[in-house]
Design a protein around this motif. Structure first.
Motif, PDB file in Angstrom:
ATOM      1  N   TYR B  33       0.832  -1.204   0.000  1.00  0.00           N
ATOM      2  CA  TYR B  33       0.000   0.000   0.000  1.00  0.00           C
ATOM      3  C   TYR B  33       0.871   1.260   0.000  1.00  0.00           C
ATOM      4  O   TYR B  33       2.007   1.237   0.489  1.00  0.00           O
ATOM      5  CB  TYR B  33      -0.871   0.056   1.272  1.00  0.00           C
ATOM      6  CG  TYR B  33      -1.668  -1.187   1.570  1.00  0.00           C
ATOM      7  CD1 TYR B  33      -1.082  -2.276   2.208  1.00  0.00           C
ATOM      8  CD2 TYR B  33      -3.019  -1.266   1.252  1.00  0.00           C
ATOM      9  CE1 TYR B  33      -1.814  -3.424   2.508  1.00  0.00           C
ATOM     10  CE2 TYR B  33      -3.752  -2.407   1.545  1.00  0.00           C
ATOM     11  CZ  TYR B  33      -3.141  -3.473   2.173  1.00  0.00           C
ATOM     12  OH  TYR B  33      -3.871  -4.594   2.465  1.00  0.00           O
ATOM     13  N   TYR B  35       0.266   5.137   1.556  1.00  0.00           N
ATOM     14  CA  TYR B  35      -0.552   6.059   2.325  1.00  0.00           C
ATOM     15  C   TYR B  35       0.126   7.422   2.347  1.00  0.00           C
ATOM     16  O   TYR B  35       1.361   7.518   2.343  1.00  0.00           O
ATOM     17  CB  TYR B  35      -0.717   5.579   3.779  1.00  0.00           C
ATOM     18  CG  TYR B  35      -1.861   4.609   3.992  1.00  0.00           C
ATOM     19  CD1 TYR B  35      -1.710   3.263   3.693  1.00  0.00           C
ATOM     20  CD2 TYR B  35      -3.079   5.049   4.481  1.00  0.00           C
ATOM     21  CE1 TYR B  35      -2.757   2.375   3.891  1.00  0.00           C
ATOM     22  CE2 TYR B  35      -4.136   4.165   4.681  1.00  0.00           C
ATOM     23  CZ  TYR B  35      -3.962   2.835   4.379  1.00  0.00           C
ATOM     24  OH  TYR B  35      -5.004   1.957   4.573  1.00  0.00           O
ATOM     25  N   GLN B  37       0.384  10.912   4.625  1.00  0.00           N
ATOM     26  CA  GLN B  37       0.100  11.533   5.925  1.00  0.00           C
ATOM     27  C   GLN B  37       0.370  13.020   5.820  1.00  0.00           C
ATOM     28  O   GLN B  37       1.495  13.435   5.571  1.00  0.00           O
ATOM     29  CB  GLN B  37       0.946  10.909   7.031  1.00  0.00           C
ATOM     30  CG  GLN B  37       0.579  11.413   8.430  1.00  0.00           C
ATOM     31  CD  GLN B  37       1.332  10.711   9.545  1.00  0.00           C
ATOM     32  OE1 GLN B  37       2.546  10.549   9.491  1.00  0.00           O
ATOM     33  NE2 GLN B  37       0.603  10.283  10.575  1.00  0.00           N
ATOM     34  N   PHE B  42      -3.095  13.220   9.411  1.00  0.00           N
ATOM     35  CA  PHE B  42      -4.200  12.441   8.872  1.00  0.00           C
ATOM     36  C   PHE B  42      -3.678  11.494   7.801  1.00  0.00           C
ATOM     37  O   PHE B  42      -2.976  11.914   6.879  1.00  0.00           O
ATOM     38  CB  PHE B  42      -5.267  13.363   8.302  1.00  0.00           C
ATOM     39  CG  PHE B  42      -6.437  12.642   7.730  1.00  0.00           C
ATOM     40  CD1 PHE B  42      -6.745  12.760   6.393  1.00  0.00           C
ATOM     41  CD2 PHE B  42      -7.231  11.840   8.529  1.00  0.00           C
ATOM     42  CE1 PHE B  42      -7.828  12.081   5.852  1.00  0.00           C
ATOM     43  CE2 PHE B  42      -8.315  11.164   8.004  1.00  0.00           C
ATOM     44  CZ  PHE B  42      -8.609  11.284   6.656  1.00  0.00           C
ATOM     45  N   LEU B  43      -4.026  10.205   7.917  1.00  0.00           N
ATOM     46  CA  LEU B  43      -3.556   9.183   6.985  1.00  0.00           C
ATOM     47  C   LEU B  43      -4.636   8.846   5.977  1.00  0.00           C
ATOM     48  O   LEU B  43      -5.764   8.525   6.344  1.00  0.00           O
ATOM     49  CB  LEU B  43      -3.218   7.908   7.754  1.00  0.00           C
ATOM     50  CG  LEU B  43      -1.839   7.825   8.370  1.00  0.00           C
ATOM     51  CD1 LEU B  43      -1.842   6.816   9.495  1.00  0.00           C
ATOM     52  CD2 LEU B  43      -0.802   7.457   7.335  1.00  0.00           C
ATOM     53  N   ILE B  45      -5.340   6.486   2.387  1.00  0.00           N
ATOM     54  CA  ILE B  45      -4.832   5.495   1.453  1.00  0.00           C
ATOM     55  C   ILE B  45      -4.813   6.079   0.042  1.00  0.00           C
ATOM     56  O   ILE B  45      -5.697   6.862  -0.337  1.00  0.00           O
ATOM     57  CB  ILE B  45      -5.662   4.197   1.499  1.00  0.00           C
ATOM     58  CG1 ILE B  45      -4.965   3.088   0.716  1.00  0.00           C
ATOM     59  CG2 ILE B  45      -7.086   4.439   1.005  1.00  0.00           C
ATOM     60  CD1 ILE B  45      -5.541   1.722   0.940  1.00  0.00           C
ATOM     61  N   ILE B  55      -5.347  -3.073  -6.857  1.00  0.00           N
ATOM     62  CA  ILE B  55      -6.642  -3.454  -6.310  1.00  0.00           C
ATOM     63  C   ILE B  55      -7.358  -2.304  -5.610  1.00  0.00           C
ATOM     64  O   ILE B  55      -8.563  -2.350  -5.424  1.00  0.00           O
ATOM     65  CB  ILE B  55      -6.527  -4.660  -5.354  1.00  0.00           C
ATOM     66  CG1 ILE B  55      -5.533  -4.380  -4.218  1.00  0.00           C
ATOM     67  CG2 ILE B  55      -6.146  -5.909  -6.108  1.00  0.00           C
ATOM     68  CD1 ILE B  55      -5.513  -5.465  -3.147  1.00  0.00           C
ATOM     69  N   ILE B  56      -6.620  -1.288  -5.202  1.00  0.00           N
ATOM     70  CA  ILE B  56      -7.240  -0.095  -4.636  1.00  0.00           C
ATOM     71  C   ILE B  56      -6.620   1.113  -5.315  1.00  0.00           C
ATOM     72  O   ILE B  56      -5.414   1.236  -5.397  1.00  0.00           O
ATOM     73  CB  ILE B  56      -7.023   0.017  -3.109  1.00  0.00           C
ATOM     74  CG1 ILE B  56      -7.736  -1.113  -2.376  1.00  0.00           C
ATOM     75  CG2 ILE B  56      -7.518   1.374  -2.591  1.00  0.00           C
ATOM     76  CD1 ILE B  56      -7.476  -1.120  -0.872  1.00  0.00           C
ATOM     77  N   GLU B  58      -7.552   5.001  -4.960  1.00  0.00           N
ATOM     78  CA  GLU B  58      -8.404   6.038  -4.427  1.00  0.00           C
ATOM     79  C   GLU B  58      -8.363   7.280  -5.328  1.00  0.00           C
ATOM     80  O   GLU B  58      -7.624   7.309  -6.314  1.00  0.00           O
ATOM     81  CB  GLU B  58      -7.964   6.407  -3.009  1.00  0.00           C
ATOM     82  CG  GLU B  58      -8.203   5.294  -2.011  1.00  0.00           C
ATOM     83  CD  GLU B  58      -9.666   5.029  -1.746  1.00  0.00           C
ATOM     84  OE1 GLU B  58     -10.331   5.889  -1.120  1.00  0.00           O
ATOM     85  OE2 GLU B  58     -10.150   3.961  -2.155  1.00  0.00           O
ATOM     86  N   PHE B  90       3.896   6.932   3.283  1.00  0.00           N
ATOM     87  CA  PHE B  90       4.221   5.659   3.922  1.00  0.00           C
ATOM     88  C   PHE B  90       3.863   4.505   3.004  1.00  0.00           C
ATOM     89  O   PHE B  90       2.767   4.447   2.436  1.00  0.00           O
ATOM     90  CB  PHE B  90       3.438   5.489   5.231  1.00  0.00           C
ATOM     91  CG  PHE B  90       3.971   6.309   6.362  1.00  0.00           C
ATOM     92  CD1 PHE B  90       3.343   7.483   6.735  1.00  0.00           C
ATOM     93  CD2 PHE B  90       5.101   5.895   7.059  1.00  0.00           C
ATOM     94  CE1 PHE B  90       3.828   8.246   7.791  1.00  0.00           C
ATOM     95  CE2 PHE B  90       5.599   6.651   8.114  1.00  0.00           C
ATOM     96  CZ  PHE B  90       4.962   7.830   8.466  1.00  0.00           C
TER      97      PHE B  90
END
Lengths: 114, 114
Positions: B33, B35, B37, B42-43, B45, B55-56, B58, B90
């Motif tokens: 993944y 991410y 921040q 605030f984290l 994705i 697969i993800i 955003e 991250f």
């Protein structure tokens, strides 16, 4: 969709005092629940998780969290904190039906004072 | 032996430049993944790959492009950098796609766009 609300942005406590960091979540499906800890200038580390079964889960360094389904909460507690517990704490929910996507709360800064 | 390693740790660059961040995990995990921040910790994705497959994805500007040459690596390329891209990025990994074990995070890449 799922969301996480950490009710306290900052929690200052004195060393050896008990602490509770509050987390509420919202989801239309069953989720997994996690607490992560982030020390300054580091990545997040998994502290503990709830998947199923006993609603009380414990970590190796004295933290525990209790899953409350009726209140949709997963509060983190420690009976006696140390200076070294000073860090940012994140509550997260993971949707196993959505590729394990984790949604994080905004974090709670725990500051332990001597 | 670092489980999830990111390079570089710090990145300072000018607006309009193109930069890449690399991530490698030696845990044998199937899913990785990215991410972001922000300054308020605030984290959010951005992307997820399972065995080199996206697969993800955003809602992220298409200036951001992930690439996974194999399941142990997930890189992030950013074109035409903007001031608002300044953040800590991250990389994380997990076993499987259900998120049941939580994530293992890297130590982060602090990107500063000037």
């Amino acid at each position: 969709a799922q969301s996480v609300t950490q009710l306290d942005s900052q929690v200052p406590v004195f060393e050896e005092a008990p602490v509770e960091l509050r987390c509420n979540y919202s989801s239309s499906v069953s989720v997994y629940l996690f607490w992560y800890v982030q020390y300054p200038n580091q990545g997040l580390q998994l502290l503990l998780k709830y998947l199923s079964g006993s609603t009380l889960v414990e970590s190796i360094n004295g933290f525990e969290a209790e899953f409350n389904k009726s209140q949709t909460s997963f509060h983190l507690r420690k009976p006696s904190v140390h200076i070294s517990d000073t860090a940012e704490y994140f509550c997260a929910v993971s949707d196993p039906g959505n590729a394990g996507k984790s949604t994080f709360g905004d974090g709670t800064t725990l500051t332990v004072k001597p | 032996d670092t489980a999830v390693s990111q390079t570089p740790k710090y990145l300072v660059t000018q607006m309009g430049n193109d930069k890449s961040i690399k991530c490698e995990q030696n845990l044998g995990h199937d899913t990785m993944y990215w991410y972001k921040q922000d300054s308020k910790k605030f984290l959010k994705i951005m992307f997820s790959y399972n065995n080199k497959e996206l697969i993800i994805n955003e809602t992220v500007p298409n200036r951001f492009s992930p690439k996974s040459p194999d399941k142990a690596h997930l890189n992030l390329h950013i074109n035409s950098l903007e001031l608002g891209d300044s953040a800590v990025y991250f990389c994380a990994s997990s076993q499987g796609t259900g998120g049941i074990d939580g994530y293992t995070f890297g130590s982060g890449t602090r990107l500063t766009v000037v």
